[in-house]
Write a protein that holds these residues in place. Structure first.
Motif, PDB file in Angstrom:
ATOM      1  N   ARG A  19    -116.079  21.355  25.685  1.00  0.00           N
ATOM      2  CA  ARG A  19    -115.119  20.596  24.995  1.00  0.00           C
ATOM      3  C   ARG A  19    -113.617  21.109  25.187  1.00  0.00           C
ATOM      4  O   ARG A  19    -112.609  20.448  25.647  1.00  0.00           O
ATOM      5  CB  ARG A  19    -115.250  20.710  23.570  1.00  0.00           C
ATOM      6  CG  ARG A  19    -114.301  19.866  22.509  1.00  0.00           C
ATOM      7  CD  ARG A  19    -114.743  20.338  21.259  1.00  0.00           C
ATOM      8  NE  ARG A  19    -116.015  20.154  20.673  1.00  0.00           N
ATOM      9  CZ  ARG A  19    -116.449  19.205  19.983  1.00  0.00           C
ATOM     10  NH1 ARG A  19    -115.552  18.124  19.463  1.00  0.00           N
ATOM     11  NH2 ARG A  19    -117.725  19.136  19.591  1.00  0.00           N
ATOM     12  N   ALA A  77    -122.140  15.921  29.485  1.00  0.00           N
ATOM     13  CA  ALA A  77    -123.116  17.128  28.851  1.00  0.00           C
ATOM     14  C   ALA A  77    -124.556  16.574  28.663  1.00  0.00           C
ATOM     15  O   ALA A  77    -124.831  15.236  28.240  1.00  0.00           O
ATOM     16  CB  ALA A  77    -122.726  17.798  27.503  1.00  0.00           C
ATOM     17  N   VAL A 122    -126.641  21.521  26.148  1.00  0.00           N
ATOM     18  CA  VAL A 122    -127.090  21.718  24.834  1.00  0.00           C
ATOM     19  C   VAL A 122    -128.090  22.883  24.714  1.00  0.00           C
ATOM     20  O   VAL A 122    -127.881  23.896  23.857  1.00  0.00           O
ATOM     21  CB  VAL A 122    -127.667  20.463  24.189  1.00  0.00           C
ATOM     22  CG1 VAL A 122    -128.244  20.737  22.718  1.00  0.00           C
ATOM     23  CG2 VAL A 122    -126.893  19.288  24.298  1.00  0.00           C
ATOM     24  N   GLN A 150    -121.572  23.539  24.713  1.00  0.00           N
ATOM     25  CA  GLN A 150    -120.771  22.530  24.392  1.00  0.00           C
ATOM     26  C   GLN A 150    -119.237  22.959  23.909  1.00  0.00           C
ATOM     27  O   GLN A 150    -118.218  22.304  24.156  1.00  0.00           O
ATOM     28  CB  GLN A 150    -121.333  21.720  22.965  1.00  0.00           C
ATOM     29  CG  GLN A 150    -122.796  21.302  23.264  1.00  0.00           C
ATOM     30  CD  GLN A 150    -123.893  22.239  22.568  1.00  0.00           C
ATOM     31  OE1 GLN A 150    -123.797  23.344  23.108  1.00  0.00           O
ATOM     32  NE2 GLN A 150    -124.679  21.512  21.783  1.00  0.00           N
ATOM     33  N   THR A 152    -122.018  11.949  27.205  1.00  0.00           N
ATOM     34  CA  THR A 152    -123.218  12.752  27.279  1.00  0.00           C
ATOM     35  C   THR A 152    -124.451  11.945  27.993  1.00  0.00           C
ATOM     36  O   THR A 152    -124.030  10.817  28.267  1.00  0.00           O
ATOM     37  CB  THR A 152    -123.811  13.247  25.681  1.00  0.00           C
ATOM     38  OG1 THR A 152    -124.235  11.764  25.079  1.00  0.00           O
ATOM     39  CG2 THR A 152    -122.852  13.452  24.696  1.00  0.00           C
ATOM     40  N   CYS A 164    -123.351  14.926  20.858  1.00  0.00           N
ATOM     41  CA  CYS A 164    -122.819  16.296  20.663  1.00  0.00           C
ATOM     42  C   CYS A 164    -121.353  16.438  20.553  1.00  0.00           C
ATOM     43  O   CYS A 164    -120.883  17.218  20.168  1.00  0.00           O
ATOM     44  CB  CYS A 164    -123.421  17.134  21.461  1.00  0.00           C
ATOM     45  SG  CYS A 164    -122.956  16.978  23.348  1.00  0.00           S
ATOM     46  N   PHE A 165    -120.675  15.146  20.879  1.00  0.00           N
ATOM     47  CA  PHE A 165    -119.256  15.210  20.897  1.00  0.00           C
ATOM     48  C   PHE A 165    -118.576  14.141  19.898  1.00  0.00           C
ATOM     49  O   PHE A 165    -117.504  13.618  20.220  1.00  0.00           O
ATOM     50  CB  PHE A 165    -118.702  15.093  22.380  1.00  0.00           C
ATOM     51  CG  PHE A 165    -118.915  16.054  23.294  1.00  0.00           C
ATOM     52  CD1 PHE A 165    -118.752  17.319  23.211  1.00  0.00           C
ATOM     53  CD2 PHE A 165    -119.600  15.790  24.531  1.00  0.00           C
ATOM     54  CE1 PHE A 165    -119.225  18.457  23.854  1.00  0.00           C
ATOM     55  CE2 PHE A 165    -119.916  16.907  25.530  1.00  0.00           C
ATOM     56  CZ  PHE A 165    -119.566  18.146  25.110  1.00  0.00           C
TER      57      PHE A 165
END
Length: 561
Positions: free
Chosen positions: A234, A220, A225, A230, A246, A253-254
């Motif tokens: 996932r 990502a 974003v 997201q 990312t 973000c993960f």
């Protein structure tokens, strides 16, 4: 009573457009405009010490607010000084207006000493250009410039003829045009109500590739974003047993997912790198896999597919088939298709991914920690700073060899990371941080810079003090131009040629009316950080770090240069 002049019309027009802060440096070409802005109760004029800093600050203000930022400089050399930050702002896609004094309509001034082709300058930087030379249209020029910057998401150089700025106001009640003619200048496209045929075709192609891949990885980027997909990425990863990663712009973000392998490419931890190298298919979603920061084609063997774009360096990376797609639509189509496909969920075993603690430990196994009586290992510095910084602060990273340390060893939490590195320059961290501080005093602003970058904009510490702008500046001071040091060493040349006597940035900060501390051990960092809490100026923490620790970024990439 002073007669109303065109500079007043221009100032009132900016106020009407919602501009409340201007960053600038007085000169003949913008003298009365800055004075007019300063006289408006709705506006704040932040007078800087160098024109480049004014544009970096206005860009920081844009990054913090999302709205237009305003900088102003004088003609000729004043504008010429802004080239680097203007290129950077153009590549970042920021709605910035740069008011520049320009050659009088009546001919030469000062014997032509400061004459300059401002339109060509703006176009060279990648900016748009509007020339103001008719006092009757002063307000509409400003409205045009603001709307252009916001609609196109690109800076505008507003060149104002000096004699026009000084002329008596000719504005009347009906001088502001309607902006129907701006309809052809571009508009912000609304997202499609339903997936297009192209979206469906791309989703089918990617689904087939994921189904046949042995070990896929989904990456990502900031485009993902911005699209808010997201959760779908996932879910897609879990359905296909894929790992998650990312780009640096989407850092963190993960972080709470067991399949996360961190930042893709040279910013990966040692153990995460090993997992990334096992991927036979790498799908970038709103991610620039082939540009600065990822370098996937150089470092990872897997086949790549790029969905959508991630703006960075002015080079968006499109899908290889060249089709315009909606990141949100394609990602949702893929996620929904995976949910309904019996052969997707559970078909592939999940990859075992080392957690963050283990991944960090692997870096110190790869390159043991440096223990020195008066120098700090930069990795340990960042890990210690991670525990001190507020969970919701804004972290601004300058550019240089050091920049990978905070990216790798500071955790995301609720922090916003700002990367003003679109043009690869140094010296932009401090003024960008000051611009962000001017926009938002509710959150702590922390600038992490190298000693070379800090020295390039050192004078702006006085600007922060004079205007009561609070920020903490962590200088990773290795008394060298770190990038050049390690590149010289990699080429077998004398790396010491890029070194110099260490600057005491704490003393310099104090001389400018701020405060500072020199740190030679991580044990001293908590007290040095606490000393700046509540300050209304820049608090500088000068950390003496060793240049003997080469970043993983450079160890993986420099040998390939």
């Amino acid at each position: 009573m002073r007669e109303r002049r065109t500079c007043d019309d221009l100032a009132d027009a900016f106020v009407a457009e919602g501009v409340d802060t201007v960053f600038g440096l007085f000169g003949d070409g913008n003298l009365t405009f800055m004075a007019a802005m300063d006289s408006r109760p709705e506006t704040r004029v932040i007078q800087v010490r160098h024109e480049a800093a004014a544009v970096f600050m206005a860009a920081g203000y844009c990054r913090a607010t999302g709205g237009p930022g305003l900088a102003t400089v004088t003609a000729g050399p004043g504008l010429a000084h802004t080239l680097t930050p203007l290129v950077s702002a153009c590549r970042a896609g920021l709605p910035l207006i740069l008011y520049a004094g320009d050659t009088p309509r009546t001919g030469h001034r000062l014997g032509g000493l400061q004459e300059f082709d401002q339109r060509s300058f703006a176009e060279l930087a990648g900016a748009m250009h509007v020339r103001v030379d008719d006092p009757r249209r002063a307000r509409s020029y400003v409205s045009d410039a603001v709307r252009l910057a916001v609609i196109r998401q690109r800076p505008v150089v507003l060149s104002v003829a000096e004699d026009c700025m000084e002329s008596l106001s000719l504005a009347g009640p009906d001088d502001v045009e309607n902006f129907a003619r701006l309809r052809n200048l571009g508009s912000v496209a609304a997202p499609p109500a339903a997936p297009s045929p192209g979206d469906v075709a791309v989703a089918e192609e990617v689904f087939a590739a994921l189904s046949s891949a042995r070990s896929p990885m989904l990456v990502a980027g900031s485009g993902a974003v911005a699209s808010g997909v997201q959760p779908q990425i996932r879910a897609l990863a879990h359905a296909f047993g894929a790992t998650l990663a990312t780009t640096f712009r989407a850092k963190g973000c993960f972080d709470d997912d067991a399949s996360n392998v961190g930042i893709v490419g040279p910013l990966a931890h040692a153990l995460h790198q090993h997992v990334q190298e096992q991927a036979d298919l790498i799908v970038g979603i709103g991610a620039n896999l082939h540009g600065f920061g990822a370098f996937v084609e150089s470092l990872l063997p897997g086949r790549t597919i790029c969905l959508g774009t991630e703006r960075f360096g002015g080079i968006p990376t499109a899908h290889p088939c060249g089709r315009t797609i909606s990141i949100g639509a394609v990602t949702r189509l893929l996620s929904n298709k995976a949910k309904s496909a019996d052969d997707a969920c559970g078909r592939r075993a999940r990859v075992t991914v080392p957690n963050r603690r283990a991944a960090i430990a692997s870096d110190f196994e790869e390159l043991p920690e440096l223990f020195h009586p008066s120098l700090v290992d930069p990795r340990r510095l960042m890990l210690t700073l991670d525990d001190l910084l507020p969970d919701n602060c804004v972290v601004v990273l300058g550019g240089g060899h050091f920049w990978s340390w905070p990216l790798m060893y500071l955790s995301k939490k609720e922090r916003d990371f700002v990367f003003p590195i679109e043009f690869g320059s140094i010296g932009m961290g401090l003024p960008t941080g000051i611009g962000i501080s001017a926009a938002n005093k509710a959150r702590d602003v922390v600038v992490i810079e190298g000693d070379g970058g800090t020295a390039a904009s050192l004078q702006e510490l006085e600007t922060a003090r004079r205007h009561g702008l609070s920020l903490t500046v962590v200088v990773m001071n290795d008394a060298t131009l770190g990038a050049e040091f390690h590149k010289l060493a990699a080429r077998g040349l004398d790396a010491k040629a890029s070194s110099y006597e260490a600057i005491d940035f704490a003393d310099v900060a104090a001389a400018f009316g701020g405060s500072g501390a020199v740190v030679r051990s991580v044990a001293d960092l908590p007290a040095a950080y606490a000393a700046g809490k509540g300050a209304s100026f820049a608090h500088v923490i000068d950390v003496r770090v060793s240049h003997d620790i080469t970043s993983r970024w450079y160890r993986r990439l420099v040998a390939r240069v």
